[in-house]
Structure formats: C-alpha cells, structure tokens
Enzyme design. Sequence first.
Site, PDB file in Angstrom:
ATOM      1  N   HIS A 143       5.171   2.064  11.914  1.00  0.00           N
ATOM      2  CA  HIS A 143       4.369   2.759  12.934  1.00  0.00           C
ATOM      3  C   HIS A 143       4.307   1.816  14.132  1.00  0.00           C
ATOM      4  O   HIS A 143       4.213   0.599  13.973  1.00  0.00           O
ATOM      5  CB  HIS A 143       2.979   3.043  12.381  1.00  0.00           C
ATOM      6  N   GLY A 173       0.828  -1.203   0.000  1.00  0.00           N
ATOM      7  CA  GLY A 173       0.000   0.000   0.000  1.00  0.00           C
ATOM      8  C   GLY A 173       0.856   1.243   0.000  1.00  0.00           C
ATOM      9  O   GLY A 173       1.929   1.281  -0.589  1.00  0.00           O
ATOM     10  N   ASP A 185      -2.836  -0.843  10.157  1.00  0.00           N
ATOM     11  CA  ASP A 185      -2.825  -1.148  11.587  1.00  0.00           C
ATOM     12  C   ASP A 185      -3.917  -2.131  11.973  1.00  0.00           C
ATOM     13  O   ASP A 185      -3.687  -3.060  12.756  1.00  0.00           O
ATOM     14  CB  ASP A 185      -3.003   0.141  12.409  1.00  0.00           C
TER      15      ASP A 185
END
Length: 339
Positions: A108, A26, A83
């Site tokens: 992240h 992505g 996430d």
Amino acid sequence: MATLYYESDGDFGALKGKKIVVVGYGSQGHAHALNLRDSGADVTVAVRPNSEGWKRAEGHGWTPVAPVDAVKDADIIAIMVPDQTQGELWNGSLKDAVKPGATILFTHGFSIHFGIIEPPKGSNVIMCAPKGPGHLVRRVYTEGGGVPALIAVQQDEAGSARDIAMAWAIGIGSARAGVIETTFREETESDLFGEQAVLCGGATALIQAGFETLVEAGYAPEIAYFEVLHELKLIVDLLYEGGMDGMRYSISDTAEYGDLTRGPRVIGPESKAAMKEILKEIQTGQFAREFIEENQTGRVTMRMLRMRAAESQLEEVGAELRSMMPFVQQARQKAEEKA
C-alpha cells in the site's frame, strides 16, 4: 483504459537468487510469504520477537528473525506491518540496517505517498497491492487462482524495479487473475477513498441507517437485520460475479424497479458531495495526518467509536442470529485456518 498483465507478461525469474525478507506476518504478510515460498522464492519472515506474529509464523513452519537483523543482507525487503507503525519501525531501526541498493516493496502506498517514510537513494521502491484481504490472497492461491493486484514503481535505480514488481505479482498468484500498473499516488488515494466512502464506511453507515429506520418504524430487529445486512452478501456475490447488470438480471422485477427508482434518492447529490469532500481530505493529506495523530495520541477517538459500534442493537441482534447459523461460523473458522 488500463492494460491488464498476466503471467506471460513477466518473469518470475527476476526473483531468482534474491534474498527476500517479509517484515510483518499479519493479513498481507503471511499471504505473500507463504505464496512466494510455495512458488519457489527464498523468503525469510521478520517479526518482533515473542509477538503473536512470531508465534503464528512458527506455526506455519518459519524460523522468524527480528526485523533489524533480517534486513541486513536482504535484496528485497517487503514492509507489511500496519500503516500506523511503518514510520516508527523504519525510522527507528530499519533504514540504517538496509544494505545499499536493496529493493523496498510495499503493499500500500500510504507511507511513501504521504512522506512518512523517505526511502534511501539508490534503492528501488516498488509496490504490489492485491485487491483483497490477505486470507483471500492465500486461499485463492492454494485453489489455483489469484487475487488481482496493482503494481507501481516509485524509484527505479537499477532499471529492474518493474521486473521485480511483476515477478512478485506472479509469485503471489495475482498475475493469474490480472495485474494493473499504477502509481503510488493513484493507488493510495483511490484505495483510501474506496474504503471510506463505499466498501467499509459507506456500506456500514448505510446498513446502520437502514436497520435503525426499520426498527424505529416498529419492525422486529431480527427482521431488520436479515433485510439490510444478512442478505447483503447475496447481492454482493451477484455484483462480484456479474456487475450491476448481472445482479439486476438475477433479482425480481420488483426489486429491480425499486433499485433503479429509489436508490438514487438514498445516495443522491448530497452523498456524492460528501464523497468529493472525503476525496479532497485524502488528496490533501488531511486524513493521513489525522490518522497518524490518532495513533500517536492513544487512539482515543477510534476506541470510543469501536465501542459505540460494538454496543449497537444491530451488533447485538446480529451476534445472536449468527450464533444460530453454524454454517456462518464454520465458514469463518475455515478462512482463519487457511490464513
């Protein structure tokens, strides 16, 4: 004051001989994979078969592999799926396929900091988080520059974790601009706060409120759109280039006086109190739990809010005005093509 590190402070050679697997193609995944490949690293792209990411990877010259197969002999595994899907992917298949001692990298800290993923003992767990969306990470790299990044080490089992994180930052171009060392906690909590209170949530709510105030007072919606949204890019560019002082130097004295005297009335003590409450929700894990539950229950609230926002007068007027500005559409198309 944080220390900035650059290419001379690390060694891209730390990735030499390492088999790297980027899981997900992505926003961040495609940028990291392409930049690392162009830098000379041995990279494999792992995505779900027959997905959009699979087709996109093939279009960029990759021979993608299913994640569970790709990670089996990987030395470095970069988890770059969203996430909300990381926990299911990791716990459902990846954790049992990862070889002992492999380095696990994130862009992240969400899943690690909030305990959604429990990494295996004996593995390095690191982060390299560019401070910008993936298409910029890729575009700026191809232009010879880089997007600044944060690096962090959660587990250092082999004594090489930081070296690998720094080498990764060099490989994606971030060390050209500057790298700051942080922790998973600091990156995660500050990043979520910035998105919610200022960059996305705060900015869009401010724009919406300003638009509605002008329209409700009888001003043309098109005028309101230009004043509170379209011109914002010009101001943000000035802030990006010269900070608040640089922006104020470039605008008129009238605008500067209004900025200094009226701005604190809009974003005053009540707004700051709300920001502190938002930060507390992030720090306690309340937001993370809410977000995960939202995804587990079909995203009902998120879909409703998306629909409401998309159907607002601001978006309707904006879409019409942007369609009359071909250069805006061309800029977006070029960004998507370079991504």
